[in-house]
Write an enzyme that holds these catalytic residues in place. Sequence first.
Site, mmCIF file in Angstrom:
data_model
loop_
_atom_site.group_PDB
_atom_site.id
_atom_site.type_symbol
_atom_site.label_atom_id
_atom_site.label_comp_id
_atom_site.label_asym_id
_atom_site.label_seq_id
_atom_site.Cartn_x
_atom_site.Cartn_y
_atom_site.Cartn_z
ATOM 1 N N GLY A 156 0.797 -1.203 -0.128
ATOM 2 C CA GLY A 156 -0.106 -0.165 -0.154
ATOM 3 C C GLY A 156 0.832 1.240 0.033
ATOM 4 N N ARG A 157 0.385 2.252 0.490
ATOM 5 C CA ARG A 157 1.177 3.583 0.396
ATOM 6 C C ARG A 157 2.295 3.303 1.423
ATOM 7 N NH1 ARG A 157 -3.854 4.418 2.004
ATOM 8 N NH2 ARG A 157 -5.218 5.527 0.566
ATOM 9 N N ILE A 158 2.220 2.870 2.445
ATOM 10 C CA ILE A 158 3.450 2.923 3.507
ATOM 11 C C ILE A 158 4.584 1.822 2.944
ATOM 12 C CG2 ILE A 158 4.143 2.261 5.702
ATOM 13 C CD1 ILE A 158 1.173 3.237 6.488
ATOM 14 N N THR A 237 5.510 -2.613 12.039
ATOM 15 C CA THR A 237 4.742 -1.357 12.325
ATOM 16 C C THR A 237 3.180 -1.261 11.900
ATOM 17 O OG1 THR A 237 5.370 -0.428 9.953
ATOM 18 C CG2 THR A 237 6.971 -0.036 12.128
ATOM 19 N N ARG A 239 0.022 -3.951 12.502
ATOM 20 C CA ARG A 239 -0.831 -4.249 13.730
ATOM 21 C C ARG A 239 -0.230 -5.484 14.390
ATOM 22 N NH1 ARG A 239 -2.372 0.159 13.424
ATOM 23 N NH2 ARG A 239 -4.295 1.302 13.248
ATOM 24 N N GLU A 268 -2.422 -5.152 22.678
ATOM 25 C CA GLU A 268 -1.805 -3.892 23.111
ATOM 26 C C GLU A 268 -2.925 -3.341 24.219
ATOM 27 O OE1 GLU A 268 -0.282 -1.992 19.209
ATOM 28 O OE2 GLU A 268 -1.240 -0.272 20.354
ATOM 29 N N HIS A 292 3.706 1.881 19.737
ATOM 30 C CA HIS A 292 2.954 2.390 18.824
ATOM 31 C C HIS A 292 3.009 3.853 18.363
ATOM 32 C CE1 HIS A 292 -1.336 1.156 16.564
ATOM 33 N NE2 HIS A 292 -0.550 1.897 15.668
ATOM 34 N N ALA A 294 4.860 4.672 15.548
ATOM 35 C CA ALA A 294 5.293 5.019 14.040
ATOM 36 C C ALA A 294 4.903 6.240 13.431
ATOM 37 C CB ALA A 294 5.198 3.838 13.161
#
Length: 332
Positions: A156-158, A237, A239, A268, A292, A294
């Site tokens: 995806g974008r990341i 980074t 889930r 978490e 968490h 990032a």
Amino acid sequence: MTWKVLVSRSIPEEGIAMLREAGFKVDVNEEDRVLSKEELMKRVKDKDALLSLLTEQVDGELLSSNPDLKIVSNYAVGYDNIDVPAATRNRIVVTHTPGVLTEAVAEHTLTLMMAAARRIVEADTFVRAGKFKVWGPKLFLGQPIAGRTLGIVGLGRIGKAVARKAVNGLGMKVIYSHTREDKEFEKAYHARRVDLDMLLSEADVISLHVPFTDQTLHLIGKRELLAMKSSAILINTARGPIVEEAALVEALQEKRIFAAALDVFECEPKISCDSEAEVQLKDLDNVILTPHIASATTATRAKMAEMAAQSILDLAQGKTPENILNREALSP
Ligand code: GLV
Ligand code: GLV
């Protein structure tokens, strides 16, 4: 139109100001804690909009409890905390904050990668403990990065931003696994699409960038960890539940992979689902743990607040919010 908006936890002022300037009545949970389900249900009762964080479980019960609720604007790119089909059934629009956090998350991913490869946290702890007595040719030997292969799981974008920085800035090679091939990306970054099994066996660094869904739960478990090289580094980074943490602890204890770096956790904010595994994870030298963070730069968090507020403003003005996840909620 004056809308009533609940902001489930304090967010950067930029977003709140936009809502207040529009004349909306904004109820912000200023306490630095997550509201219980009951508190959240009660507080959202007469609201037109909910600006939620990833710490809130926005489930079917909550979504059907208030006929006035028109939008849930999630202050995150991930939206696994929201039951989107239930929102659609209740004709509630769901939006998120993609794009503005891509660079920040990619930067944190590469920070973790470099830190894990060169054992930065372990070395820092060593120096602080007064253990640096003499320089040595074998002190804290790490893994090289240049020329190594980065395996991106989820393009995806990341995922793409991580790949771009790794190729252009660090001289890495990229392979990726994704549901679709992306010829343009492959050409630009000399990247190759492979299936997950091949990625796991070929990559020196494996970085996860898929959303958390039923399909990606424990995507990386014992079998997948066994398929990795003994020199491999795993970065998460995305889930927590995408990695089966108990299996990872075992792999790290037995040094079946070189290292891992986790910004997210399966249960978490606990760093492990059971207390025994938590102790084990904390005791390991070959894992880096961050809380968490990032997307946590001042600029990015402010932009996320603005984007989340803008979605609410757009809907209130009869416009379709840009980052809507369920257009069906708006169809007649
Ligand atoms: C953070 O984890 C996000 O999804 O934005
Ligand atoms: C998130 O922005 C993604 O699509 O990877």
